[in-house]
Design an enzyme around this catalytic site. Structure first.
Site, PDB file in Angstrom:
ATOM      1  N   SER A  27       0.801  -1.224   0.000  1.00  0.00           N
ATOM      2  CA  SER A  27       0.000   0.000   0.000  1.00  0.00           C
ATOM      3  C   SER A  27       0.833   1.274   0.000  1.00  0.00           C
ATOM      4  CB  SER A  27      -0.952   0.015   1.204  1.00  0.00           C
ATOM      5  OG  SER A  27      -0.227  -0.085   2.414  1.00  0.00           O
ATOM      6  N   ASP A 317      -3.513   8.181   7.681  1.00  0.00           N
ATOM      7  CA  ASP A 317      -4.395   7.329   8.476  1.00  0.00           C
ATOM      8  C   ASP A 317      -3.533   6.597   9.511  1.00  0.00           C
ATOM      9  OD1 ASP A 317      -3.201   5.179   7.122  1.00  0.00           O
ATOM     10  OD2 ASP A 317      -4.874   4.891   5.754  1.00  0.00           O
ATOM     11  N   HIS A 320      -0.553   4.794   7.059  1.00  0.00           N
ATOM     12  CA  HIS A 320       0.095   5.363   5.873  1.00  0.00           C
ATOM     13  C   HIS A 320       0.483   6.830   6.038  1.00  0.00           C
ATOM     14  CE1 HIS A 320      -2.604   2.037   4.607  1.00  0.00           C
ATOM     15  NE2 HIS A 320      -1.502   1.663   3.971  1.00  0.00           N
TER      16      HIS A 320
END
Length: 342
Positions: A27, A317, A320
């Site tokens: 991610s 978040d 990340h």
């Protein structure tokens, strides 16, 4: 005659720039591949992407651009690296940069199976398909030249511990931490060998970050007041020492290759320890929601506590980086790891 022509092109190729930025991983560098598979590991909805071009949620786990987007731009290429599975793009778009990354994946196949995302071996299969399509588009000679002069970035590994080793007994019951570290590094070595055979020569292996300092991990460390988990960070440092050794050996063993170490551990720790130097105010929470645990579908437009200015936060978040932190990471990489390619 064709072989001679290709040889002449090689002689004329400069070493100053890269032809494309080709990305593998999780991610941290997924630009939206997960949008096109059946998984809950997505971020193609607000407030993700609120600071991206047009305020679009592309599937990047960020409020804006990723470090690899900034790196591409810094090399004089496009400012946004597209996701390979995005049907809005063609092989012509992918010729100067593409990401095969999938949020939630890891080096270990078990990791991707746990969250139903693209396994790492599949990213390699997509790359092989990409090479075939490039060959059809521009011919074998130009394809070989492009792939030889491209920069390959790998950013992966955190999920193997946070989703896998520390959460389920599949690996932890069979491997000590040291053994699992070696297992992952062997998989990384195999990756380099595979893309080397396919023409890659300029490769950046991103270090393991200080994942003990991620907001989600801090939230589980209540007895120490949400401090960074030193046991987790110790594992990351051990992995990075081994990764450095791997890189040294690969550069010795493989002719014509240039593998570099892209260190993000120290970059993150410097930002956490000296936030004012970068303009950050919050180093422990994410901007989205409470900042304690929200990510993916828990970070959504109905969460009213999301911060107004993500530039004050290291994290977007609970896992990340914010766009601003991604820019810090990319700037550090350009000045250090990628200096030999400029």
């Amino acid at each position: 005659m064709v072989l001679q022509l290709c040889f002449l092109v090689q002689l004329g190729q400069t070493e100053a720039k890269v032809s494309a930025v080709i990305v593998f991983g999780d991610s941290s560098v997924d630009a939206g591949n997960n949008d096109y598979i059946h998984t809950i590991g997505r971020s193609n909805f607000p407030p993700y992407g609120r600071d991206f071009y047009g305020g679009k949620a592309t599937g990047r786990f960020c409020n804006g651009r990723l470090s690899t987007d900034f790196i591409s731009e810094a090399f004089g290429l496009k400012p946004v690296i597209p996701a390979y599975l995005d049907p809005a793009y063609t092989i012509k778009d992918f010729a100067t940069g593409v990401t095969f990354a999938s949020a939630g994946t890891g080096l270990d196949n078990v990791t991707s199976d746990l969250v139903s995302v693209i396994p790492f071996w599949k990213e390699m299969e997509y790359f092989k398909e990409y090479k075939r399509n490039l060959t059809k588009f521009m011919g074998a000679c130009k394809t070989d030249e492009l792939l030889r002069e491209a920069l390959y970035i790998l950013s992966i590994g955190t999920n193997d511990f946070l989703e896998n080793y520390y959460q389920v007994p599949i690996r932890s019951s069979h491997y000590t931490v040291d053994q699992y570290e070696n297992f992952l590094l062997d998989l990384m070595k195999n990756f380099v060998l595979d893309i080397y055979k396919l023409g890659a020569r300029k490769i950046a292996l991103t270090s393991f970050t200080a994942f003990g300092c991620l907001p989600l991990v801090r939230t589980t460390n209540l007895f120490q007041g949400r401090a960074c988990r030193e046991d987790y960070n110790k594992v990351a440092r051990e992995l990075n020492v081994k990764l450095n050794t791997l890189i040294i050996n690969l550069n010795k063993e493989l002719k014509g290759i240039q593998v570099v170490y892209s260190g993000v551990y120290d970059t993150l720790m410097n930002a956490i320890q000296k936030p004012s130097s970068y303009g950050f105010e919050d180093v422990a929470d994410g901007c989205c929601g409470t900042g304690l645990f929200e990510t993916a579908f828990l970070c959504n437009k109905w969460e009213k506590k999301t911060c107004k200015d993500a530039n004050k936060y290291i994290f977007w978040d609970s896992i990340h980086y914010s766009e601003k932190m991604n820019k810090v990471v990319s700037d550090h990489a350009m000045k250090n790891a990628f200096a030999p390619f400029l």
